[in-house]
Each structure stands twice: as structure tokens, then as C-alpha cells.
Design a protein around this motif. Structure first.
Motif, mmCIF file in Angstrom:
data_model
loop_
_atom_site.group_PDB
_atom_site.id
_atom_site.type_symbol
_atom_site.label_atom_id
_atom_site.label_comp_id
_atom_site.label_asym_id
_atom_site.label_seq_id
_atom_site.Cartn_x
_atom_site.Cartn_y
_atom_site.Cartn_z
ATOM 1 N N TYR A 283 39.872 40.210 45.051
ATOM 2 C CA TYR A 283 38.899 39.171 44.725
ATOM 3 C C TYR A 283 38.859 38.953 43.219
ATOM 4 O O TYR A 283 38.835 37.826 42.725
ATOM 5 C CB TYR A 283 37.511 39.554 45.244
ATOM 6 C CG TYR A 283 36.411 38.698 44.663
ATOM 7 C CD1 TYR A 283 35.512 39.216 43.747
ATOM 8 C CD2 TYR A 283 36.296 37.358 44.998
ATOM 9 C CE1 TYR A 283 34.520 38.426 43.196
ATOM 10 C CE2 TYR A 283 35.325 36.559 44.443
ATOM 11 C CZ TYR A 283 34.436 37.097 43.538
ATOM 12 O OH TYR A 283 33.471 36.312 42.976
ATOM 13 N N LEU A 285 41.148 39.700 40.877
ATOM 14 C CA LEU A 285 42.365 39.226 40.208
ATOM 15 C C LEU A 285 42.877 37.902 40.761
ATOM 16 O O LEU A 285 43.450 37.105 40.028
ATOM 17 C CB LEU A 285 43.459 40.278 40.345
ATOM 18 C CG LEU A 285 43.234 41.578 39.586
ATOM 19 C CD1 LEU A 285 44.310 42.580 39.942
ATOM 20 C CD2 LEU A 285 43.228 41.342 38.089
ATOM 21 N N PHE A 286 42.730 37.719 42.064
ATOM 22 C CA PHE A 286 43.370 36.554 42.665
ATOM 23 C C PHE A 286 42.410 35.671 43.449
ATOM 24 O O PHE A 286 42.790 34.606 43.909
ATOM 25 C CB PHE A 286 44.502 36.996 43.619
ATOM 26 C CG PHE A 286 45.485 37.942 42.992
ATOM 27 C CD1 PHE A 286 45.655 39.214 43.504
ATOM 28 C CD2 PHE A 286 46.212 37.568 41.881
ATOM 29 C CE1 PHE A 286 46.542 40.104 42.918
ATOM 30 C CE2 PHE A 286 47.102 38.446 41.289
ATOM 31 C CZ PHE A 286 47.265 39.717 41.807
ATOM 32 N N GLY A 287 41.196 36.115 43.641
ATOM 33 C CA GLY A 287 40.297 35.347 44.487
ATOM 34 C C GLY A 287 40.441 35.774 45.940
ATOM 35 O O GLY A 287 41.451 36.337 46.345
ATOM 36 N N ASP A 292 36.941 32.219 43.874
ATOM 37 C CA ASP A 292 37.716 32.750 42.741
ATOM 38 C C ASP A 292 36.990 32.622 41.408
ATOM 39 O O ASP A 292 37.605 32.343 40.384
ATOM 40 C CB ASP A 292 39.070 32.054 42.677
ATOM 41 C CG ASP A 292 38.918 30.540 42.571
ATOM 42 O OD1 ASP A 292 39.934 29.834 42.651
ATOM 43 O OD2 ASP A 292 37.768 30.063 42.397
ATOM 44 N N VAL A 295 38.262 35.017 38.525
ATOM 45 C CA VAL A 295 39.681 35.113 38.181
ATOM 46 C C VAL A 295 39.972 34.691 36.741
ATOM 47 O O VAL A 295 40.640 35.418 36.006
ATOM 48 C CB VAL A 295 40.524 34.312 39.205
ATOM 49 C CG1 VAL A 295 41.966 34.279 38.782
ATOM 50 C CG2 VAL A 295 40.375 34.904 40.577
ATOM 51 N N TRP A 299 41.475 37.511 33.718
ATOM 52 C CA TRP A 299 42.787 37.320 33.108
ATOM 53 C C TRP A 299 42.666 37.027 31.613
ATOM 54 O O TRP A 299 43.495 37.496 30.823
ATOM 55 C CB TRP A 299 43.566 36.214 33.829
ATOM 56 C CG TRP A 299 44.080 36.687 35.145
ATOM 57 C CD1 TRP A 299 43.633 36.351 36.379
ATOM 58 C CD2 TRP A 299 45.116 37.661 35.345
ATOM 59 N NE1 TRP A 299 44.330 37.027 37.341
ATOM 60 C CE2 TRP A 299 45.240 37.830 36.744
ATOM 61 C CE3 TRP A 299 45.954 38.382 34.498
ATOM 62 C CZ2 TRP A 299 46.167 38.705 37.301
ATOM 63 C CZ3 TRP A 299 46.875 39.238 35.049
ATOM 64 C CH2 TRP A 299 46.979 39.399 36.438
#
Lengths: 423, 218, 329
Positions: A283, A285-287, A292, A295, A299
């Protein structure tokens, strides 16, 4: 005793005078603090529904900031070790700045806890039925308040001795200093154990959380201290030795390497096996299922920290401006990584697999800004008092002119404007 | 400088006093649930001994008519009366499997013994043995009133108080409203992914027809 | 104190003009005014928002003697009367000796109608806005026990829906609960009959227990709970369904105000398909003991080690019948 109260009175008056930059800074901080106080008053009346927290995500910005600030407080000890353990006398004065930062940070932590409580009027219940040692929260109460008292004593004693032109008695502070080294590690470890001990939250229930906390604290705390010392160096007559910045920079670099390594280690562990337990990290890092919100934040934080590390690993990191920018990036990156990257994902998805995202409300954000502004206000006042004392200009036996502590050009303009105002 | 600061503070104070009341929280949606739908009553109201029905405004026992009129031997197919009853009871497709042909006030057990409405569970036990044994132990079915075994307040519901004997399978219910917690939909989903079945071991062996509405991008 | 020093701190010393004094004073006054004005929202605190002296001094549930408890109950009844103009009866219902409660839920029977959810809301005086529901029914796809694949928001025209089974989840009243371990003020604990309770007058609202619970069983009052007077259940008890204030935790208590007096919990009594069974596990004749003996029961998240008192089982012999022409219920 009377002398001590006089000292306090002089400190109070001193905190109210300064050049225009100081006054602007203090006014801005005061205004933000009051906005935060107002927002908290609203929350007190209406309840925590004024925040973005829900049953699914029951801890949010307040606890995120609390966690970050406990780390900052712990990092003050990073200056204590080279000075007292390795007998680096040059950096002696800076220990006090570090500990003052710790005091301000702990005050902010306590404030964040109070605003997060549903019934702060029942705080005394902590004294009447204290679930120690079973509840880790009680450990946290003890270590945080103890750390606050410890640092208040050490700084207070050293500053007051300097003010009174006395040599500090070693037995009154050396043992406490060494105690503070151990205690600093403990405050952040205990705070980490708050989360680690919850078997129902697999994202937290991992041994790496406590070491990661410490590594990120020892990157963010000294980075913040570099920023603070940079400001002191630039705007006051106090000269920060280059050696100090260097030591701090090296600490930040090593801690950042360890922090990023641990982050990478966690990412690999969770994602390679691809079990259902890694859903919270996914969740983040990528949703997850189309949700998301975190995210972009995580990052950005990772990129900022990596770039800052690169900067410090190259000669570029020795340049003052680059160092300041890198430190800002680190503080911000670790704030995001610890707050949003550590607290929130543990609640998404909920223990029953429900995804409810957390978005702080304006009121909540105002309270957070207000507490940060208040903490910075405290820290500024501490520094405002400490520099004249440490430089020997504010002592019990002489009058003190604030202009003495400013840069010559600024001092000149101040006296001119001061004369014009008074004239 | 001082004047500027004073002005700032007084303006701020004024702003607080004028515009910053506590305000109000957003209106939370209230769901309305009909209290009748959550009343703790048995699903069905049943006849008890002596069982009577109202025909032509007069309360009569079943045997009142059946003593006079003969019943068809081929019920339910060749019925002239009781045509509103739809018999969907699996393999049990004859009225006289349960209703005694001789005594229409009761039900017939194995060996011809007849019991009344108050012992209808014995009738069901003819075929539904395991379920009946579970029911006897309190494991199947519902007990209103008390959990204390053997207490007077306990009311064990009989089979027919939940199951329509002619159509025992439960008909579907309209579900009551689901959760509407705070800020449940605070953010939008950006993709309509349904990887619910990502870790479902059965997903490889479902038929395509079942899969189609749920299969996501996985 | 030397002469120069005293000059510096005296207001009529050489460095201090009247204008300077006024300016300083006005700035300080401005600061004070802004500080006080920032607290303006507190003027709108309702009457019951701050605790009275009696409430403030009220002891923990376990430390109150009979007299203090009666006083506390009377206080609660008075508050209910004041707020809703309704006469309530608030009791302190104690556990029965030799009783340990267990709940069993037959997953082959549950159809996901959510009557249990709303019966519980009505029985326990939960807030309607913002909504609090102790029971969460998950619509699970067949073939998995992974509750992360459950759907909480299902909204079909009728239930049960093909290819799914339904799993209601509420507080499991664990025998080794993580929530009671973490409470810093011992506002939540496990009673002798196994029920985990909350002293609503002791809870400080830190929500650590909510973070610790692996089953999403605990609820927090983020705002003042809102119930209409006609919706109020006037048969209340101190540890279960008396009205709560904002800022405290609450959760399912197995309807202890009913079950400790021998009655069934509200969720069980309303279930139309008899999926729920409840009773005293120390009585070998009780339905729950029989279920634990004869059915293949399991618990959720067994690996977390909480030892729940809520057991699930399947006992289907053939698939549930599907759609039918005859509408009922």
C-alpha cells in the motif's frame, strides 16, 4: 535562590529583545502557535472528529509527529558521545545546543500526546492506576519525562554555572550526562516497542523497527542540528567551529547509509516472498486496490534521502549551502518516512482487510503546525539565552546589551534604528 | 517594529473572536433501520395444538372437513383444495409423507404413530436425523430467552418456527445497511482493481462464468 | 547587587524610555489578548463537557465500594434524564460464578442480512451519527479463509449471494487479549466470566487498544455520540450499554447486562437463521460446549495467540439452496 529567580527574569526579558529578524521570526512563530491553540480548542470542544482519524486509521498526524520528534530528542545524545566519551573539548558548548534541542523536542512530543488524547482531562488517571510494567505506553511516559528532566538539569546546571562564573562541579553533571546517553537510546527504543509489540499489526511486528527508528533519528536529529547551528553561525556572533559541523555531517552520513540499507532490507523481505503479510508495505509503495495516497510521498522521501546521501558522500557535501539543502531534504525525508511511511501504513488495510485512507484535516494540520511553532519558539528562546551566557557576555555581574551578540553590520543598523526609535 | 507586532496580535485576537467559534462537525449520515426488521421474534408464527384454522369465518379443526370430504390419493398433484401451498421440499414430494391420512389433525411418524403440532420436531426427525440430534443439543436452531440450560426462560424454537414445512429453504433476505463509518470514502480509488482473489487457492479452478465479473488485472 | 545591574532592571534606568515601555506593554498586551482570544471556541463547551467534581474524583470501577458505585449509577441516570428526558435504569451487573462465556457462529447458516449488526446498535445505545457498529459482517468468497479478501460494503438486492459466505466479526473477548495489555491506565480488563470490559469513566482515549486489537473490534467516540430519545434502550449497565461520552473507547460486551442475568445477547435473538449460539462453556450440556465437542471449530488469526472466545465452524452437508420463487421476510 534569589539570584536564580533574577536569572530567570533576565532570561525572560532577554527573550523579548532582538533585532528585526529575531522579532519577525518570534512573531511568526507565536502567530502560528496561537492558530494551533485555536484549532486545538475547537478539537477539545467537538472531539477528535475534527481530525481525519477514523476507527480504521486511529493514529494519524499527531502520533506521526510524536514519533519523529522522539527521534530528534534522542539524537541530541549524538553530540554527547564525541564530547564526553572521546574527550573532544572543542565541541563542548555544542552539547548544550543538542540538549536544548532535546528539551524542545520532548516538549513537542508531550504536546502531541496531549492533543491526541480523547480525554486529556483524565490525565491524572495515569497516576492513579499506572499499568506498569505491562503496558509499554507507561514505559514511554516514564522515559520521556525522565529524559526531559535529565536534560533540563544538565543544561540548566551548566548554563547557570556559566552565568554565575562558577566552574560546574563534575559530580553534578557528568553522571547525568552518561545516564543521558543510555537514556536517549532508551526513549526511542521504548517508543519503537510501542509499535513492535502489537502482534495484530504485522507491518509493525518486526524486529527491524527499533534499529530503523534509531538510524533514522540519528540521521534527522544531527541534520536538524546542522541547520540550527548554521542559522546561529550566520545570524549571531557565535562562531560554530567547522569541526562541529564536520562531526555532525559524518554522523548523518553514516546513519543515513544504515537507514537506507534497513529500508531496502525491509522492502526485499516483504516483496520477494509476496505473502499476504506484505500488503501494508505494498500500500505504501505502490498503492492497494486503487488507493494510493501515500505513494508520491514515500517515493519523494526515498529520492530526497538518497540524493542527500550522495551529496554527503561527495566533496559537494562540504560546502555550506549544499549541506544546508541536503540537511533540509534529510529532515523532511525522514519526517515523511517515519510519519507517513511507518505509522499510517500499519492501519491500511485494517485488521479485517478494509482500506480506509487517512487524510489530515485543516484543523489537525493547524494543531501540528502550532505545536511545531511552539517547539521552535522554545528552542529559539533557549538559544537566545544560551549564546550570550556561553560567550560570557551575559553573566550575573554585568549589564547586557543585546546588540553585542549580533553581527557587526546588523548591530550597527540596530543601534541606528534603535536610536531613531528612541529618539 | 513593536507597533507592527502589537498590530499583528490585536488583529489576530480580533479575528479569533469574530470568526473562530467552535464551528460544527460535518453532518453525519444517519441510517434508518425499521425496528420491525430487528425484532427478536421467530421467523414464523406456527399453529399449536389443538390446531385450528379459520374457514368461512369459523374456527375449525382440520378433521372437521376431512371427516366429511375424502382426500385425494395423489396429493399434491391432484389437489382441489390447499392449492396455495407450493411444495418444494426436495425428495419429499407427497403430502401424506408428513400428514397422516387417517387423522388430519396430526402428523405421521414411522410405524404409523401420530403426533400433534407441538411435537413437530419428531416429524422432521423422520428424515433429518443428524439435524434433529443437533437441535436436541441446542446446536441447531435458535433458543430465545436464556442460555441457561433447562431454565424456564429458555424458549427453544420448533423446526417450523423457522422453516416453512412446505418450503423449508430460507428465502433470501434484503440486507440491512452496511457500515458508514467516518470518512470511509475520504479518498477516491484510482483504479477499479479487484484483486480480492489474488491469494484465493480456488481461483484457478473456478469456471470462467463464475470468474468473469470478479477477475481483476492480476 | 551592583549599581549598574540594578539600573538595568529598573524601569526608570537610563536605557528605558516611556515610549519603549508603552510599546513593550502594548505588544505584551496584544500577545495576551491573542492568546485568550485563541481559546474562544472553549466558550461553546456544553454543560456536561467538563467533568463535575464528583466525576473527576470518581474511582476506577475495581476500586469503588458499594456506596460509590451507587452514587456513580445515580449520576449516570441523572445525566440520561437531563439529556434525553427519559428515565433509565442503570445497574452494575456482576459476573455469575462458575460461568465462562463462549460464542459460536455457524458459517454455513449466516446469510449476511446484518440484522445482528443493527439489533446490537439498538440494544447497546451506540451512536447513530457518527455511526458506530460493533459487528462487522464480511462477505467472503468461497474457497478462502483469508479475511483480507472479505467485502464489508456488500449491497446486493438480496442475500445470500452466490459464491460467497458471510462472516460476522465482533469482539472475541479473547482469553489473552492484546488490548488489555497495552492500556496505560487499566481502563480495560478481562472479567471473571471472560468478557473484556471498558470503564468508560476511566478511559483516557489514547486508542492504543484500538491499535492493538487484531480483529477491529474496538470503537472510539470521535464525536459526541448522537442517539434519539426514542431510540434509547433504558435498561443499562455501568460496564456495557450506558451512554458514552466523546473521547472514550467502547466495544461489544456480549451484552453483559443481559447475559449475566441469563438472557441471550441481542445479536443472537435477532438472527433469523439461527447461526449464533452462546452459553457457558463450563456447562457440558450447553450448546456451545456441544459445538466445541462435535463441530470442527476454528478461530480467526489463531497465530496471533489471542485465544478468542468466538468460534466459527461450517457444517454444511450440501450447498445452500439458491433463489426461490416465494418471497418471505
Amino acid at each position: 535562590m534569589k539570584e536564580y529567580f533574577r536569572f530567570l527574569w533576565r532570561c525572560f526579558r532577554l527573550s523579548l529583545v532582538g533585532d528585526w529578524r529575531y522579532m519577525t521570526w518570534m512573531t511568526v512563530l507565536t502567530v502560528i502557535s496561537l492558530l494551533g491553540l485555536n484549532a486545538y480548542a475547537k478539537q477539545f470542544v467537538l472531539g477528535l472528529a475534527t481530525t481525519g482519524m477514523t476507527d480504521q486509521v486511529s493514529w494519524g498526524m499527531y502520533i506521526a509527529n510524536f514519533t519523529f520528534l522522539v527521534g530528534m530528542a534522542a539524537a541530541a545524545v549524538m553530540l554527547v558521545i564525541p564530547v564526553y566519551v572521546y574527550r573532544n573539548r572543542e565541541l563542548h558548548d555544542l552539547v548544550i545546543f543538542g540538549e536544548l534541542l532535546a528539551v524542545a523536542s520532548i516538549c513537542m512530543c508531550l504536546a502531541f500526546i496531549v492533543v491526541d488524547m480523547g480525554r486529556p482531562d483524565r490525565m491524572l488517571h495515569l497516576f492513579e492506576r499506572f499499568h506498569f510494567p505491562v503496558s509499554i505506553l507507561t514505559w514511554d511516559v516514564i522515559v520521556l519525562n525522565g529524559y526531559l528532566l535529565l536534560n533540563l538539569h544538565i543544561c540548566g546546571y551548566l548554563i547557570y554555572c556559566k552565568y554565575r562564573k562558577r566552574t560546574p562541579s563534575r559530580s553534578f553533571y557528568i553522571p547525568f550526562v552518561f545516564l543521558a546517553i543510555v537514556w536517549a537510546i532508551s526513549i526511542h527504543t521504548v517508543t519503537a516497542f510501542l509499535y513492535v509489540g502489537l502482534g495484530g499489526r504485522p507491518f509493525w511486528n518486526s524486529a527491524i523497527i527499533a534499529p530503523r527508528f534509531l538510524a533514522s533519528a540519528f540521521a534527522a536529529g544531527p541534520a536538524f542540528l546542522i541547520l540550527a547551528l548554521g542559522v546561529i553561525d550566520r545570524f549571531t556572533r557565535y562562531e560554530v567551529p567547522a569541526r562541529a559541523m564536520d562531526t555532525l555531517r559524518r554522523i548523518v552520513t553514516v546513519s543515513l547509509i544504515i537507514n537506507l540499507f534497513m529500508l531496502g532490507s525491509e522492502v526485499f523481505t516483504e516483496l520477494y516472498a509476496d505473502s499476504a503479510h506484505s500488503v501494508s508495505l505494498k500500500y505504501l509503495l505502490f498503492g492497494l486496490h486503487g488507493y494510493d495516497a501515500l505513494v508520491p510521498w514515500i517515493w519523494t522521501a526515498i529520492v530526497l534521502e538518497s540524493l542527500a546521501l550522495l551529496c554527503f558522500l561527495t566533496p559537494l557535501g562540504h560546502q555550506r549551502t549544499a549541506m544546508m539543502i541536503a540537511c533540509t531534504a534529510i529532515v523532511f525525508g525522514i519526517w515523511v518516512e517515519k510519519g507517513m511511511g511507518l505509522i499510517i501504513p500499519a492501519f491500511v488495510p485494517s485488521p479485517l482487510g478494509e482500506v480506509v485512507e487517512y487524510v489530515p484535516t485543516l484543523n489537525e494540520a493547524l494543531v501540528c503546525f502550532g505545536i511545531w511553532a511552539f517547539g521552535l519558539l522554545l528552542f529559539t528562546i533557549f538559544v537566545r539565552i544560551t549564546i550570550p551566557v556561553l560567550s560570557g557576555r551575559l553573566t550575573f555581574d554585568r549589564e547586557y546589551d543585546p546588540n553585542e551578540d549580533l553581527e557587526p553590520a546588523a548591530a550597527a543598523s540596530e543601534t541606528l534604528s534603535g536610536q531613531a526609535a528612541r529618539g | 517594529m513593536r507597533l507592527l507586532i502589537s498590530a499583528t496580535f490585536f488583529l489576530l485576537a480580533g479575528w479569533f473572536l469574530m470568526y473562530s467559534g467552535a464551528g460544527a462537525l460535518p453532518q453525519f449520515e444517519r441510517q434508518h433501520v425499521d425496528p420491525a426488521s430487528i425484532a427478536p421474534v421467530p421467523r414464523r408464527a406456527i399453529l399449536r395444538d389443538p390446531a385450528k384454522v379459520t374457514i368461512g369465518g369459523i374456527e375449525q379443526r382440520c378433521s372437521a372437513c376431512h371427516a366429511i370430504f375424502p382426500s385425494t390419493q395423489d396429493a399434491p398433484a391432484a389437489r382441489l383444495q390447499h392449492t396455495e401451498i407450493v411444495l418444494e421440499h426436495g425428495l419429499n414430494d407427497r403430502c401424506d409423507n408428513c400428514h397422516d391420512k387417517g387423522d388430519h389433525d396430526g402428523f405421521v411418524l414411522y410405524g404409523g404413530r401420530v403426533v400433534g403440532f407441538d411435537d413437530v420436531q419428531l416429524l422432521c426427525a423422520k428424515c433429518h436425523g443428524p439435524t434433529f440430534r443437533d437441535w436436541e443439543r441446542g446446536v441447531h436452531g435458535k433458543t430465545l430467552g436464556s442460555w441457561v440450560v433447562g431454565s424456564d426462560a429458555q424458549r427453544r424454537l420448533l423446526c417450523t418456527e423457522c422453516h416453512d414445512p412446505h418450503h423449508p429453504a430460507f428465502t433470501p433476505y434484503v440486507p440491512l445497511p452496511g457500515p458508514h463509518t467516518l470518512r470511509q470514502h475520504a479518498t477516491e480509488r484510482h483504479a477499479d482493481e479487484h484483486d480480492h482473489e489474488a491469494y484465493n487457492p480456488l481461483r484457478h479452478w473456478r469456471t470462467e462464468a463464475e470468474d468473469a465479473p470478479e477477475e481483476g488485472a492480476h | 547587587m551592583s549599581q549598574t545591574q540594578s539600573n538595568a532592571s529598573r524601569m526608570d534606568g537610563p536605557g528605558y524610555s516611556r515610549r519603549s515601555f508603552l510599546r513593550n506593554g502594548v505588544a505584551m498586551a496584544g500577545g495576551m489578548a491573542a492568546f485568550v482570544a485563541a481559546l474562544r471556541p472553549l466558550a461553546e463547551l456544553g454543560e456536561g463537557a467538563l467533568p463535575s467534581m464528583d466525576e473527576f474524583l470518581q474511582k476506577h470501577y475495581k476500586e469503588m465500594n458499594e456506596q460509590e458505585m451507587q452514587a456513580a449509577l445515580a449520576r449516570i441516570e441523572a445525566k440520561v434524564k437531563e439529556r434525553w428526558d427519559v428515565d433509565a435504569e442503570v445497574r452494575d451487573v456482576r459476573p455469575r460464578d462458575g460461568v465462562e462465556f463462549v460464542y459460536a457462529l455457524n458459517l454455513s447458516r449466516c446469510i449476511g442480512c446484518r440484522k445482528c449488526v443493527h439489533a446490537c446498535v439498538a440494544e447497546n445505545n451506540q451512536s447513530r451519527a457518527p455511526e458506530i457498529q460493533y459487528i462487522r459482517v464480511l462477505e467472503m468468497p468461497t474457497g478462502t479463509l483469508d479475511i483480507e479478501q472479505g467485502d464489508h460494503d456488500y449491497d446486493h438486492p438480496t442475500v445470500p449471494d452466490a459464491g460467497h459466505y458471510y462472516m460476522p466479526i465482533q469482539c472475541h473477548q479473547c482469553a489473552d487479549p492484546p488490548c488489555t495489555k497495552v492500556c496505560p491506565v487499566e481502563a480495560t480488563w478481562t472479567e471473571d466470566d471472560g468478557i473484556t470490559v471498558v470503564d468508560y469513566d476511566w478511559c483516557i482515549g489514547c486508542r492504543y487498544c484500538e491499535a492493538a486489537c487484531p480483529y477491529f473490534a474496538r470503537r472510539f467516540n470521535f464525536a459526541e455520540p448522537e442517539i434519539a430519545a426514542e431510540e434509547l434502550n433504558t435498561q443499562m449497565s455501568y460496564l456495557s450499554n450506558r451512554p458514552r461520552s466523546k473521547g472514550v473507547m467502547e466495544k461489544c460486551t456480549f451484552c453483559l447486562h443481559r447475559t449475566r442475568e441469563g438472557r441471550q445477547p441481542a445479536c443472537l435473538e435477532v438472527c433469523p437463521v439461527g447461526a449464533r449460539q452462546f452459553g457457558n462453556v463450563r456447562d457440558p450440556e450447553s450448546s456451545v460446549s456441544q459445538i466445541l465437542e462435535t463441530k470442527r471449530v476454528f478461530v480467526l488469526k489463531e497465530d496471533v495467540g489471542t485465544l478468542p472466545r468466538f468460534f466459527y465452524y461450517f457444517d454444511e452437508r450440501y450447498p445452500r439452496s439458491g433463489e426461490t420463487a416465494v418471497e418471505e421476510g
